[in-house]
Design an enzyme around this catalytic site. Structure first.
Site, PDB file in Angstrom:
ATOM      1  N   ARG A 269      58.913 120.091   4.395  1.00 35.95           N
ATOM      2  CA  ARG A 269      57.481 120.157   4.694  1.00 35.95           C
ATOM      3  C   ARG A 269      57.220 121.372   5.586  1.00 35.95           C
ATOM      4  O   ARG A 269      58.092 121.774   6.372  1.00 35.95           O
ATOM      5  CB  ARG A 269      57.008 118.854   5.335  1.00 35.95           C
ATOM      6  CG  ARG A 269      57.253 118.722   6.776  1.00 35.95           C
ATOM      7  CD  ARG A 269      56.905 117.391   7.339  1.00 35.95           C
ATOM      8  NE  ARG A 269      57.982 116.971   8.215  1.00 35.95           N
ATOM      9  CZ  ARG A 269      58.323 117.573   9.341  1.00 35.95           C
ATOM     10  NH1 ARG A 269      57.661 118.645   9.745  1.00 35.95           N
ATOM     11  NH2 ARG A 269      59.330 117.153  10.053  1.00 35.95           N
TER      12      ARG A 269
ATOM     13  N   THR B  58      56.201 106.482  -3.743  1.00 33.89           N
ATOM     14  CA  THR B  58      55.414 105.263  -3.947  1.00 33.89           C
ATOM     15  C   THR B  58      54.306 105.207  -2.894  1.00 33.89           C
ATOM     16  O   THR B  58      54.230 106.069  -2.016  1.00 33.89           O
ATOM     17  CB  THR B  58      56.299 104.005  -3.832  1.00 33.89           C
ATOM     18  OG1 THR B  58      56.859 103.970  -2.513  1.00 33.89           O
ATOM     19  CG2 THR B  58      57.417 104.010  -4.864  1.00 33.89           C
TER      20      THR B  58
ATOM     21  N   HIS C 201      64.591  94.816   2.047  1.00 33.58           N
ATOM     22  CA  HIS C 201      64.762  96.253   2.271  1.00 33.58           C
ATOM     23  C   HIS C 201      65.010  96.527   3.753  1.00 33.58           C
ATOM     24  O   HIS C 201      64.814  95.649   4.598  1.00 33.58           O
ATOM     25  CB  HIS C 201      63.505  97.035   1.843  1.00 33.58           C
ATOM     26  CG  HIS C 201      63.427  97.276   0.363  1.00 33.58           C
ATOM     27  ND1 HIS C 201      62.869  96.355  -0.502  1.00 33.58           N
ATOM     28  CD2 HIS C 201      63.855  98.317  -0.415  1.00 33.58           C
ATOM     29  CE1 HIS C 201      62.950  96.824  -1.743  1.00 33.58           C
ATOM     30  NE2 HIS C 201      63.537  98.001  -1.712  1.00 33.58           N
ATOM     31  N   HIS C 202      65.373  97.758   4.039  1.00 33.23           N
ATOM     32  CA  HIS C 202      65.625  98.221   5.414  1.00 33.23           C
ATOM     33  C   HIS C 202      64.372  98.083   6.300  1.00 33.23           C
ATOM     34  O   HIS C 202      63.241  97.984   5.794  1.00 33.23           O
ATOM     35  CB  HIS C 202      66.097  99.672   5.393  1.00 33.23           C
ATOM     36  CG  HIS C 202      65.177 100.588   4.637  1.00 33.23           C
ATOM     37  ND1 HIS C 202      64.082 101.175   5.210  1.00 33.23           N
ATOM     38  CD2 HIS C 202      65.171 100.970   3.334  1.00 33.23           C
ATOM     39  CE1 HIS C 202      63.446 101.901   4.310  1.00 33.23           C
ATOM     40  NE2 HIS C 202      64.084 101.786   3.157  1.00 33.23           N
TER      41      HIS C 202
ATOM     42  N   LYS D 221      60.894 100.270   5.989  1.00 35.79           N
ATOM     43  CA  LYS D 221      59.964 100.238   4.845  1.00 35.79           C
ATOM     44  C   LYS D 221      58.618  99.650   5.266  1.00 35.79           C
ATOM     45  O   LYS D 221      58.585  98.588   5.897  1.00 35.79           O
ATOM     46  CB  LYS D 221      60.577  99.426   3.695  1.00 35.79           C
ATOM     47  CG  LYS D 221      59.743  99.469   2.426  1.00 35.79           C
ATOM     48  CD  LYS D 221      60.515  98.929   1.241  1.00 35.79           C
ATOM     49  CE  LYS D 221      59.681  98.914  -0.031  1.00 35.79           C
ATOM     50  NZ  LYS D 221      59.264 100.252  -0.462  1.00 35.79           N
TER      51      LYS D 221
ATOM     52  N   GLY E 186      64.040 114.371   3.920  1.00 41.50           N
ATOM     53  CA  GLY E 186      63.941 112.948   3.586  1.00 41.50           C
ATOM     54  C   GLY E 186      65.236 112.383   3.027  1.00 41.50           C
ATOM     55  O   GLY E 186      66.085 113.103   2.522  1.00 41.50           O
TER      56      GLY E 186
ATOM     57  N   MET F 152      65.631 110.396   0.366  1.00 45.68           N
ATOM     58  CA  MET F 152      65.741 110.520  -1.087  1.00 45.68           C
ATOM     59  C   MET F 152      65.859 111.981  -1.520  1.00 45.68           C
ATOM     60  O   MET F 152      66.623 112.297  -2.432  1.00 45.68           O
ATOM     61  CB  MET F 152      64.550 109.862  -1.780  1.00 45.68           C
ATOM     62  CG  MET F 152      64.696 108.371  -1.977  1.00 45.68           C
ATOM     63  SD  MET F 152      66.259 107.896  -2.759  1.00 45.68           S
ATOM     64  CE  MET F 152      66.159 108.784  -4.311  1.00 45.68           C
TER      65      MET F 152
HETATM   66  P1  NAD Z   1      61.626 109.681   3.989  1.00 39.58           P
HETATM   67  O1  NAD Z   1      60.584 109.328   4.974  1.00 39.58           O
HETATM   68  O2  NAD Z   1      63.058 109.696   4.399  1.00 39.58           O
HETATM   69  O3  NAD Z   1      61.319 111.128   3.361  1.00 39.58           O
HETATM   70  C1  NAD Z   1      60.038 111.606   3.017  1.00 39.58           C
HETATM   71  C2  NAD Z   1      60.112 113.082   3.312  1.00 39.58           C
HETATM   72  O4  NAD Z   1      59.052 113.795   2.697  1.00 39.58           O
HETATM   73  C3  NAD Z   1      60.012 113.364   4.812  1.00 39.58           C
HETATM   74  O5  NAD Z   1      61.249 113.899   5.231  1.00 39.58           O
HETATM   75  C4  NAD Z   1      58.915 114.401   4.894  1.00 39.58           C
HETATM   76  O6  NAD Z   1      59.225 115.429   5.801  1.00 39.58           O
HETATM   77  C5  NAD Z   1      58.894 114.941   3.476  1.00 39.58           C
HETATM   78  N1  NAD Z   1      57.649 115.660   3.212  1.00 39.58           N
HETATM   79  C6  NAD Z   1      56.407 115.326   3.583  1.00 39.58           C
HETATM   80  N2  NAD Z   1      55.542 116.274   3.186  1.00 39.58           N
HETATM   81  C7  NAD Z   1      56.274 117.241   2.550  1.00 39.58           C
HETATM   82  C8  NAD Z   1      55.953 118.465   1.923  1.00 39.58           C
HETATM   83  N3  NAD Z   1      54.694 118.922   1.874  1.00 39.58           N
HETATM   84  N4  NAD Z   1      56.948 119.192   1.369  1.00 39.58           N
HETATM   85  C9  NAD Z   1      58.206 118.744   1.400  1.00 39.58           C
HETATM   86  N5  NAD Z   1      58.593 117.594   1.998  1.00 39.58           N
HETATM   87  C10 NAD Z   1      57.608 116.838   2.558  1.00 39.58           C
HETATM   88  O7  NAD Z   1      61.428 108.703   2.753  1.00 39.58           O
HETATM   89  P2  NAD Z   1      62.442 108.423   1.549  1.00 39.58           P
HETATM   90  O8  NAD Z   1      63.227 107.194   1.837  1.00 39.58           O
HETATM   91  O9  NAD Z   1      63.134 109.685   1.190  1.00 39.58           O
HETATM   92  O10 NAD Z   1      61.406 108.040   0.406  1.00 39.58           O
HETATM   93  C11 NAD Z   1      60.446 108.984  -0.079  1.00 39.58           C
HETATM   94  C12 NAD Z   1      59.545 108.291  -1.090  1.00 39.58           C
HETATM   95  O11 NAD Z   1      60.315 107.859  -2.217  1.00 39.58           O
HETATM   96  C13 NAD Z   1      58.863 107.023  -0.558  1.00 39.58           C
HETATM   97  O12 NAD Z   1      57.571 106.943  -1.127  1.00 39.58           O
HETATM   98  C14 NAD Z   1      59.737 105.899  -1.077  1.00 39.58           C
HETATM   99  O13 NAD Z   1      59.056 104.677  -1.199  1.00 39.58           O
HETATM  100  C15 NAD Z   1      60.107 106.461  -2.420  1.00 39.58           C
HETATM  101  N6  NAD Z   1      61.334 105.928  -3.026  1.00 39.58           N
HETATM  102  C16 NAD Z   1      61.287 105.761  -4.378  1.00 39.58           C
HETATM  103  C17 NAD Z   1      62.408 105.329  -5.055  1.00 39.58           C
HETATM  104  C18 NAD Z   1      62.349 105.235  -6.556  1.00 39.58           C
HETATM  105  O14 NAD Z   1      63.370 104.915  -7.192  1.00 39.58           O
HETATM  106  N7  NAD Z   1      61.189 105.545  -7.160  1.00 39.58           N
HETATM  107  C19 NAD Z   1      63.587 105.031  -4.362  1.00 39.58           C
HETATM  108  C20 NAD Z   1      63.598 105.207  -2.972  1.00 39.58           C
HETATM  109  C21 NAD Z   1      62.456 105.675  -2.324  1.00 39.58           C
END
Ligand code: NAD
Length: 266
Positions: free
Chosen positions: A36, A99, A154-155, A158, A12, A14
């Site tokens: 994952r 989130t 946002h991008h 989202k 992912g 983040m």
């Molecule tokens: P993304 O889709 O790029 O990444 C999510 C990743 O989680 C995917 O790569 C997926 O393979 C992985 N995943 C799913 N199940 C898994 C498991 N069992 N074990 C390990 N990995 C697993 O999304 P992103 O942009 O990285 O965002 C992730 C989350 O963080 C979203 O909910 C986003 O809204 C949130 N976010 C929060 C903040 C904050 O400041 N709180 C900032 C940015 C994004």
């Protein structure tokens, strides 16, 4: 001793930003990076994926918590629920950035986290968390006279709207003004022909390209307008805040900690 951090979400955006921040931090060590189950990344080198130095560390499929001081999870609700249960069993603090939880998922998450020190935030950036404080002051001083509008961009990937951060900003303002956000929030003005309702908080949303995250709150009155704007230019802003929270949790007793606690704003 360096803080030993496990990060989930290796494929992912983040997860990778957090892992890079951990590797760059002399006071922290990346001890696990979890993809994952079934991901093609499992078993590959972290250094090769991130182009950052993590000698000998391979991406794993399961979260093993031995030798881990804190876990940082930015993935998907289902995966975060699983991580929280593992952390609860092992008694390891967790930083949660995911989130989009449903009400049921949130209740289940809260049950798992009840015995742990944890920090969950819809936005880990320092600037946004400082903006919450500025918005409280603005709402207290001019909220009664102002038309309040919240715009976020946002991008294009989202899927939730408005963003959790925009809603949190609305909540901060509603709290400062002693009203209920549910009652005053307006998300759609296209269905009726009517002038703006006094006391309402309007939300508008843009989805385009690769915008990392922008929020503007406008307080408009007769003769002047105050705007509080935050722009994130890279995910590093969130990753750095999450890592700061991870350091903060290290010696804390069980409990729910906010970014305001982490930043000394509470
Ligand atoms: P993304 O889709 O790029 O990444 C999510 C990743 O989680 C995917 O790569 C997926 O393979 C992985 N995943 C799913 N199940 C898994 C498991 N069992 N074990 C390990 N990995 C697993 O999304 P992103 O942009 O990285 O965002 C992730 C989350 O963080 C979203 O909910 C986003 O809204 C949130 N976010 C929060 C903040 C904050 O400041 N709180 C900032 C940015 C994004």
């Amino acid at each position: 001793m360096a803080l030993r951090v496990a990060v989930t979400g290796a494929s992912g955006r983040m997860g990778q930003a957090v892992a890079r921040a951990v590797i760059a931090d002399d006071a922290a060590e990346l001890v696990a990076f979890v993809a994952r189950p079934g991901s093609a990344l499992v078993g590959t080198e972290v250094t090769a994926l991130l182009g950052a130095d993590a000698p000998g560390l391979l991406i794993s499929e399961t979260l093993v918590l031995e030798g881990v001081d804190v876990v940082v999870d930015f993935t998907l609700p289902e995966s975060t629920l699983h991580t929280a249960k593992l952390c609860a069993t092992a008694g390891i603090p967790v930083v949660i950035g995911t989130t989009g939880f449903s009400g049921e998922e949130l209740s289940s998450l809260e049950r798992s986290l009840s015995s742990l020190a944890f920090c969950r935030a819809a936005n880990f950036s320092t600037g946004v968390n400082l903006a919450y404080r500025l918005l409280t002051i603005a709402a207290e001083v001019m909220g009664g006279d102002a038309d309040i509008e919240i715009h976020e961009a946002h991008h294009k990937h989202k899927i939730d709207a408005p963003s959790g951060t925009a809603l949190a900003m609305g909540q901060v303002i509603a709290d400062a003004m002693g009203t209920s956000l549910d009652e005053v929030a307006r998300h759609d003005r296209s269905s009726q022909r009517a002038a703006r309702e006094p006391g309402s908080i309007g939300f508008s949303v843009t989805r385009a390209g690769d915008i990392v995250g922008e929020h503007t709150v406008m307080f408009g009155t007769e003769g002047e307008r105050l705007e509080v704007t935050h722009k994130a230019s890279s995910r590093h802003a969130f990753a750095a805040g999450a890592l700061r929270a991870a350091h903060f949790l290290r010696d804390k007793p069980a409990g729910s900690y906010s970014m305001a606690d982490v930043l000394g704003l509470s």
